[in-house]
Structure formats: structure tokens, C-alpha cells
Design a protein around this motif. Structure first.
Motif, PDB file in Angstrom:
ATOM      1  N   ASN A  26       0.830  -1.338  -0.043  1.00 28.82           N
ATOM      2  CA  ASN A  26       0.119   0.093   0.064  1.00 28.82           C
ATOM      3  C   ASN A  26       0.719   1.218   0.079  1.00 28.82           C
ATOM      4  N   LEU A  27       2.046   1.235   0.612  1.00 26.35           N
ATOM      5  CA  LEU A  27       2.676   2.284   0.762  1.00 26.35           C
ATOM      6  C   LEU A  27       3.418   2.598  -0.556  1.00 26.35           C
ATOM      7  N   GLU A  35       8.064  -1.779  -4.030  1.00 27.07           N
ATOM      8  CA  GLU A  35       7.759  -2.332  -2.653  1.00 27.07           C
ATOM      9  C   GLU A  35       8.877  -2.674  -2.098  1.00 27.07           C
ATOM     10  N   GLU A  36      10.109  -2.927  -2.351  1.00 26.00           N
ATOM     11  CA  GLU A  36      11.534  -3.408  -1.501  1.00 26.00           C
ATOM     12  C   GLU A  36      11.606  -1.940  -0.705  1.00 26.00           C
ATOM     13  N   LYS A  37      11.590  -0.791  -1.640  1.00 24.55           N
ATOM     14  CA  LYS A  37      11.906   0.322  -0.832  1.00 24.55           C
ATOM     15  C   LYS A  37      10.937   0.891   0.377  1.00 24.55           C
ATOM     16  N   ALA A  41      11.648   1.213   4.075  1.00 28.57           N
ATOM     17  CA  ALA A  41      11.357   2.589   4.865  1.00 28.57           C
ATOM     18  C   ALA A  41      10.467   2.211   6.054  1.00 28.57           C
ATOM     19  N   LEU A  42       9.654   1.318   5.914  1.00 25.74           N
ATOM     20  CA  LEU A  42       8.616   0.946   7.033  1.00 25.74           C
ATOM     21  C   LEU A  42       9.126   0.147   8.105  1.00 25.74           C
ATOM     22  N   TYR A  43       9.745  -0.902   7.783  1.00 26.78           N
ATOM     23  CA  TYR A  43      10.147  -1.914   8.867  1.00 26.78           C
ATOM     24  C   TYR A  43      11.657  -2.223   8.944  1.00 26.78           C
ATOM     25  N   GLY A  84      -2.943   3.746   4.815  1.00 25.74           N
ATOM     26  CA  GLY A  84      -2.352   2.770   3.961  1.00 25.74           C
ATOM     27  C   GLY A  84      -1.437   1.619   4.819  1.00 25.74           C
ATOM     28  N   ILE A  85      -0.824   2.166   5.747  1.00 23.66           N
ATOM     29  CA  ILE A  85       0.050   1.113   6.216  1.00 23.66           C
ATOM     30  C   ILE A  85      -0.863   0.092   7.458  1.00 23.66           C
ATOM     31  N   SER A  86      -2.074   0.568   7.700  1.00 26.93           N
ATOM     32  CA  SER A  86      -2.970   0.002   8.526  1.00 26.93           C
ATOM     33  C   SER A  86      -4.112  -0.968   7.913  1.00 26.93           C
ATOM     34  N   ASP A  87      -4.072  -0.750   6.456  1.00 26.43           N
ATOM     35  CA  ASP A  87      -5.023  -1.637   5.643  1.00 26.43           C
ATOM     36  C   ASP A  87      -4.373  -2.672   5.217  1.00 26.43           C
TER      37      ASP A  87
END
Length: 208
Positions: A26-27, A35-37, A41-43, A84-87
Motif C-alpha cells: 500500500n505504501l 515495494e522493496e523500498k 522505509a517502513l520496517y 495505508g500502512i494500517s489496511d
């Protein structure tokens, strides 16, 4: 054996299933990166962990994500990022009846979860049965400033339950969190939401 007077439920994989890959996908879509980037960034960056520890609030977290991905607020607002990060959640709807039976049997129930405000807010806004369940106490890592299995979050949960430790029952999907609860004198079991959780609670509480 002490009578159970309070039951704590974990959130992830007990009431709600989740897939972190959906959050990063989603991000990636929102910010037009790979998706890798987005995952990094997120995890991999530790930002999600800091958010769940309460070190960042929602706007601070969103700004850090934008900075990591090189995008502006015009491209991705705070709320768009947080939603987005919650969906990434799916309800385990069979838990609705189990939670309600637990309340009828014990009286008081609570949530004890490693999570952030964005995830909790998003889940509570859904129309799912599990989203409408009412809890007497909600203990979230982002509010306490500590995550299971750290001692601080169990101490906060015990204070809010306001019953003897041996009278608290807790179910969680991770053994290290269960072991920590037992060190605090709680009765705790590792299980997954659905039939397994139902059997565990029925055995402990003798549902009618």
C-alpha cells in the motif's frame, strides 16, 4: 487455583489477522516507489517499531516515512500514509462470540497489544464485529512506551486490571509474550484466534 477475574486478549492473530506485506505494498502504491523500498522505509529502518514504542506520534511517523521515500506531503498526506500502512488487517470474526462469552463469564476484559495508534484507530473504524467489541481496559504499547515482552507493559496492564496477578488470564500468539506474563504471575497461554482460542478459554473459564 485463583478464580479468573480479568482476561486480556492480544490483538494480532487473536482478534485480527494481518499481513505486513500488504502494508508495504500500500505504501509503495501511495508513494510510487518499489515495494522493496517501501518495506525498507517502513520496517527495516525501524520506523514502525519506533511508532509502536510510542517514540513517534502519527504526524512525526508520516513525516519520517516521506523523508525516507523522498516524497512530499502533497503526494502522501499524514492520514493517507497512516491508513495505508494500517489496511493490512483481516478480522477473525469467530472471536466475537468467544469474547462475548468471556465477558459474560468473567465480567471484565481488555486488550494488551503491541501496536500503534494508526492501526488501532483504523481497526476501530471498520464495520467488522471484532471492531465493535467493547473492552474495559485497552493497553497499547505506543501509549505505555514499552512493548511485550518488556516488564513495563505488563506492570501497566496489571495496574489497570486492578486484580491480583494470579486472577489475570492472557492469550497471545507469541510464546515469549506468554512466558513474560507467567513471570508476572498471570495465567497465560499461546494460541491463535478462532477455534484454538475458543478451546483455551473454554477450558480455563468453563463456559456455560
Amino acid at each position: 487455583m485463583s478464580e479468573i477475574q480479568f482476561v486480556y486478549f492480544d490483538l494480532g492473530n487473536i482478534l485480527i489477522a494481518f499481513d505486513p506485506k500488504l502494508a508495504s505494498a500500500n505504501l509503495a502504491r501511495i508513494t510510487n516507489v518499489t515495494e522493496e523500498k517501501a518495506w525498507d522505509a517502513l520496517y527495516a529502518s525501524g520506523l514502525e517499531d519506533r511508532y509502536e514504542h510510542g517514540e513517534l506520534d502519527g504526524p512525526e511517523f508520516a513525516e519520517q516515512i516521506r523523508h525516507a521515500l523522498g516524497v512530499t506531503q502533497h503526494v502522501a498526506s499524514d492520514q493517507v500514509i497512516l491508513d495505508g500502512i494500517s489496511d493490512m488487517f483481516t478480522p477473525i470474526e469467530s472471536m466475537v462470540e468467544i469474547v462475548e462469552r468471556t465477558r459474560r463469564t468473567v465480567g471484565r476484559i481488555g486488550i494488551l497489544s503491541n501496536t500503534c495508534e494508526a492501526h488501532w484507530d483504523w481497526i476501530r473504524r471498520q464495520s467488522w464485529g471484532v471492531s465493535k467489541l467493547q473492552f474495559d481496559v485497552t493497553v497499547l504499547s505506543c501509549r505505555v512506551g514499552a512493548m511485550k515482552p518488556a516488564a513495563e507493559i505488563y506492570a501497566s496492564a496489571a495496574d489497570q486490571a486492578d486484580v491480583p496477578p494470579a486472577s489475570i488470564l492472557f492469550i497471545d500468539d507469541k510464546q515469549e509474550n506468554v512466558d513474560a506474563a507467567r513471570r508476572h504471575g498471570w495465567r497465560a497461554y499461546r494460541c491463535l484466534g478462532g477455534e484454538e482460542a475458543g478451546r483455551t478459554l473454554e477450558n480455563e473459564l468453563n463456559f456455560d
